[in-house]
Design an enzyme around this catalytic site. Structure first.
Site, PDB file in Angstrom:
ATOM      1  N   GLU A   1       0.841  -1.205   0.000  1.00 38.70           N
ATOM      2  CA  GLU A   1       0.000   0.000   0.000  1.00 38.70           C
ATOM      3  C   GLU A   1       0.872   1.251   0.000  1.00 38.70           C
ATOM      4  OE1 GLU A   1      -3.370   0.282  -0.037  1.00 38.70           O
ATOM      5  OE2 GLU A   1      -3.564  -1.893  -0.243  1.00 38.70           O
TER       6      GLU A   1
ATOM      7  N   ARG B   1      12.382   6.432   7.549  1.00 39.97           N
ATOM      8  CA  ARG B   1      12.771   7.495   8.483  1.00 39.97           C
ATOM      9  C   ARG B   1      14.173   7.215   9.049  1.00 39.97           C
ATOM     10  NH1 ARG B   1      14.395   4.929  12.067  1.00 39.97           N
ATOM     11  NH2 ARG B   1      13.539   4.127  13.993  1.00 39.97           N
TER      12      ARG B   1
ATOM     13  N   SER C   1      16.951  10.555  19.794  1.00 45.57           N
ATOM     14  CA  SER C   1      16.542   9.168  20.065  1.00 45.57           C
ATOM     15  C   SER C   1      17.748   8.239  20.052  1.00 45.57           C
ATOM     16  CB  SER C   1      15.561   8.674  19.007  1.00 45.57           C
ATOM     17  OG  SER C   1      14.442   9.470  18.982  1.00 45.57           O
TER      18      SER C   1
ATOM     19  N   LYS D   1      18.902   6.164  23.340  1.00 46.60           N
ATOM     20  CA  LYS D   1      19.012   4.706  23.303  1.00 46.60           C
ATOM     21  C   LYS D   1      20.403   4.262  23.753  1.00 46.60           C
ATOM     22  CE  LYS D   1      17.570   0.881  20.413  1.00 46.60           C
ATOM     23  NZ  LYS D   1      16.834   0.499  19.229  1.00 46.60           N
TER      24      LYS D   1
ATOM     25  N   ARG E   1       9.428   1.228   6.690  1.00 47.55           N
ATOM     26  CA  ARG E   1       8.156   0.613   7.094  1.00 47.55           C
ATOM     27  C   ARG E   1       7.344   0.309   5.831  1.00 47.55           C
ATOM     28  NH1 ARG E   1       5.599   3.964  11.602  1.00 47.55           N
ATOM     29  NH2 ARG E   1       7.191   2.880  12.818  1.00 47.55           N
TER      30      ARG E   1
ATOM     31  N   GLU F   1       3.031  -7.472  24.476  1.00 49.06           N
ATOM     32  CA  GLU F   1       2.098  -7.312  25.593  1.00 49.06           C
ATOM     33  C   GLU F   1       1.113  -6.154  25.329  1.00 49.06           C
ATOM     34  OE1 GLU F   1       1.749  -9.271  28.032  1.00 49.06           O
ATOM     35  OE2 GLU F   1       0.460  -8.061  29.355  1.00 49.06           O
TER      36      GLU F   1
ATOM     37  N   HIS G   1       9.359  -7.570  12.289  1.00 50.53           N
ATOM     38  CA  HIS G   1      10.565  -6.733  12.277  1.00 50.53           C
ATOM     39  C   HIS G   1      11.758  -7.516  11.747  1.00 50.53           C
ATOM     40  CE1 HIS G   1       9.337  -3.573  15.540  1.00 50.53           C
ATOM     41  NE2 HIS G   1       8.373  -3.779  14.656  1.00 50.53           N
TER      42      HIS G   1
ATOM     43  N   GLU H   1      16.491  -1.366   9.639  1.00 47.40           N
ATOM     44  CA  GLU H   1      15.362  -2.050  10.267  1.00 47.40           C
ATOM     45  C   GLU H   1      14.167  -1.971   9.316  1.00 47.40           C
ATOM     46  OE1 GLU H   1      13.419  -2.032  14.602  1.00 47.40           O
ATOM     47  OE2 GLU H   1      12.631  -0.433  13.340  1.00 47.40           O
TER      48      GLU H   1
ATOM     49  N   GLU I   1      -1.964   4.060  18.858  1.00 46.41           N
ATOM     50  CA  GLU I   1      -1.454   3.663  20.173  1.00 46.41           C
ATOM     51  C   GLU I   1      -0.216   4.477  20.536  1.00 46.41           C
ATOM     52  OE1 GLU I   1       1.019   1.144  22.936  1.00 46.41           O
ATOM     53  OE2 GLU I   1       1.493   1.910  20.962  1.00 46.41           O
TER      54      GLU I   1
HETATM   55  P1  0O2 Z   1      10.895   4.901  16.691  1.00 46.26           P
HETATM   56  O1  0O2 Z   1      10.506   6.318  16.790  1.00 46.26           O
HETATM   57  O2  0O2 Z   1       9.962   4.093  15.791  1.00 46.26           O
HETATM   58  O3  0O2 Z   1      12.329   4.665  16.396  1.00 46.26           O
HETATM   59  P2  0O2 Z   1      14.832  -1.338  21.423  1.00 46.26           P
HETATM   60  O4  0O2 Z   1      14.725  -0.795  20.010  1.00 46.26           O
HETATM   61  O5  0O2 Z   1      16.190  -1.876  21.754  1.00 46.26           O
HETATM   62  O6  0O2 Z   1      14.271  -0.380  22.434  1.00 46.26           O
HETATM   63  P3  0O2 Z   1      13.869  -3.694  20.459  1.00 46.26           P
HETATM   64  O7  0O2 Z   1      13.340  -4.927  21.171  1.00 46.26           O
HETATM   65  O8  0O2 Z   1      15.120  -3.830  19.675  1.00 46.26           O
HETATM   66  O9  0O2 Z   1      13.935  -2.546  21.499  1.00 46.26           O
HETATM   67  O10 0O2 Z   1      12.859  -3.114  19.484  1.00 46.26           O
HETATM   68  P4  0O2 Z   1      11.407  -3.619  19.146  1.00 46.26           P
HETATM   69  O11 0O2 Z   1      10.558  -3.533  20.366  1.00 46.26           O
HETATM   70  O12 0O2 Z   1      11.529  -4.918  18.452  1.00 46.26           O
HETATM   71  O13 0O2 Z   1      10.951  -2.524  18.124  1.00 46.26           O
HETATM   72  C1  0O2 Z   1      11.046  -1.171  18.424  1.00 46.26           C
HETATM   73  C2  0O2 Z   1      10.179  -0.385  17.449  1.00 46.26           C
HETATM   74  O14 0O2 Z   1       8.970  -1.112  17.173  1.00 46.26           O
HETATM   75  C3  0O2 Z   1       9.738   0.898  18.076  1.00 46.26           C
HETATM   76  O15 0O2 Z   1      10.650   1.894  17.725  1.00 46.26           O
HETATM   77  C4  0O2 Z   1       8.375   1.159  17.429  1.00 46.26           C
HETATM   78  O16 0O2 Z   1       8.536   1.698  16.123  1.00 46.26           O
HETATM   79  C5  0O2 Z   1       7.842  -0.244  17.297  1.00 46.26           C
HETATM   80  N1  0O2 Z   1       7.115  -0.683  18.502  1.00 46.26           N
HETATM   81  C6  0O2 Z   1       7.499  -1.648  19.381  1.00 46.26           C
HETATM   82  N2  0O2 Z   1       6.585  -1.831  20.349  1.00 46.26           N
HETATM   83  C7  0O2 Z   1       5.586  -0.976  20.092  1.00 46.26           C
HETATM   84  C8  0O2 Z   1       4.319  -0.709  20.747  1.00 46.26           C
HETATM   85  O17 0O2 Z   1       3.952  -1.291  21.756  1.00 46.26           O
HETATM   86  N3  0O2 Z   1       3.546   0.271  20.173  1.00 46.26           N
HETATM   87  C9  0O2 Z   1       3.914   0.930  19.048  1.00 46.26           C
HETATM   88  N4  0O2 Z   1       3.089   1.861  18.560  1.00 46.26           N
HETATM   89  N5  0O2 Z   1       5.097   0.712  18.415  1.00 46.26           N
HETATM   90  C10 0O2 Z   1       5.908  -0.228  18.932  1.00 46.26           C
HETATM   91  P5  0O2 Z   1      11.048   3.033  18.785  1.00 46.26           P
HETATM   92  O18 0O2 Z   1      12.520   2.974  18.943  1.00 46.26           O
HETATM   93  O19 0O2 Z   1      10.221   2.928  20.035  1.00 46.26           O
HETATM   94  O20 0O2 Z   1      10.635   4.360  18.140  1.00 46.26           O
END
Ligand code: 0O2
Length: 255
Positions: free
Chosen positions: A80, A85, A91, A95, A119, A155, A162, A181, A196
């Site tokens: 679609e 980004r 950020s 991190k 994405r 959760e 991903h 990513e 959300e």
């Molecule tokens: P942004 O602004 O998108 O960069 P970590 O990245 O180390 O904190 P992990 O496990 O490597 O954690 O990453 P994860 O949880 O696999 O994926 C992180 C990204 O997935 C997030 O990026 C969000 O884009 C998305 N995401 C994960 N969980 C949620 C959720 O519960 N709600 C929403 N809306 N998005 C989620 P960032 O870094 O948070 O932000």
């Protein structure tokens, strides 16, 4: 004439301080950490971000090519939209701080794998897996990690697939491998995640548990919607016959 690093430093400093304050990062970082960070945010930082931008373009092009080719074969576009980004400097800094990593350019490349993010919003859940297989079969793509939050939602109710992939970029004098990513979602998953994301900043409200429950239920509803739309598509593609059992009323309206 290009501005020298010394000339842009005060500008960067003002910008970043303001944005750090808004992101509640100042206070958790010492002035020295911020200044060291600013020193690095000049040429080496800009260079690295350029490489990530190139890597995002490579991945985006791969998906656009697949979309074109598959739309010929299947008479519909499996994608679609695609959004790319680059992670905001604040950020990245937050991190690295959270993970206790050294605040250096090398450390960004070695440890932060979501600086470049692509994405891909797909029409149906099946398209996500089909496109992922197509991407990973390409011989210049290396899969680093795969997290399936569709089969195993978070959760919070978050669903997406991903991938961290490594892709080559070809510069004038070298080939460089960059990590990107890739988040694969349907329209329904993206709808839920986008809303959300806005709402979750109010999690410290007293009704936080009830809100989380409600959001999880909304996520389940959107997953059901995906499954039903996919069933309808398959029904049409297979030339009608018996309608899909789940959720179809006799006059073919969703219940
Ligand atoms: P942004 O602004 O998108 O960069 P970590 O990245 O180390 O904190 P992990 O496990 O490597 O954690 O990453 P994860 O949880 O696999 O994926 C992180 C990204 O997935 C997030 O990026 C969000 O884009 C998305 N995401 C994960 N969980 C949620 C959720 O519960 N709600 C929403 N809306 N998005 C989620 P960032 O870094 O948070 O932000």
């Amino acid at each position: 004439m290009l501005m020298g690093d010394k000339a842009i430093r005060p500008v960067l400093e003002r910008l970043t301080e303001d944005r750090l304050r808004r992101g509640k990062l100042l206070g958790r970082l010492s002035q020295k950490e911020v200044l060291d960070w600013l020193d690095q945010r000049t040429n080496p930082y800009r260079e690295l971000m350029t490489y990530y931008r190139c890597a995002m373009m490579e991945v985006e092009t791969k998906f656009n090519v697949l979309n074109e080719e598959l739309s010929l074969q299947y008479d519909r576009n499996p994608i679609e939209s695609i959004k790319s980004r680059l992670k905001e400097p604040e950020s990245i800094l937050e991190k690295m701080k959270r993970k206790g990593l050294p605040l250096t350019i090398e450390s960004i490349e070695d440890n932060i794998f979501d600086v470049a993010g692509v994405r891909v919003i797909c029409s149906f859940p099946e398209d996500i897996y089909m496109l992922t297989d197509c991407l990973l079969r390409q011989d210049d793509i290396t899969l680093i990690t795969r997290k399936d939050y569709i089969k195993n939602p978070k959760e919070s109710g978050y669903r997406s697939l991903h991938l961290i992939v490594e892709v080559p970029i070809f510069l004038h004098d070298q080939k460089k491998m960059m990590k990107v990513e890739v988040q694969m979602r349907t329209i329904a998953m993206d709808f839920w995640a986008s809303l959300e994301h806005k709402i979750r900043y109010k999690k410290d409200l007293p009704q936080a548990v009830a809100i989380s429950d409600e959001l999880r239920q909304c996520s389940e509803m959107s997953a059901q919607l995906d499954a039903r739309m996919e069933a309808v598509r398959r029904w049409i593609e297979h030339g009608g016959g018996e309608p899909p059992a789940a959720g179809m009323s006799p006059n073919n309206k969703m219940e």
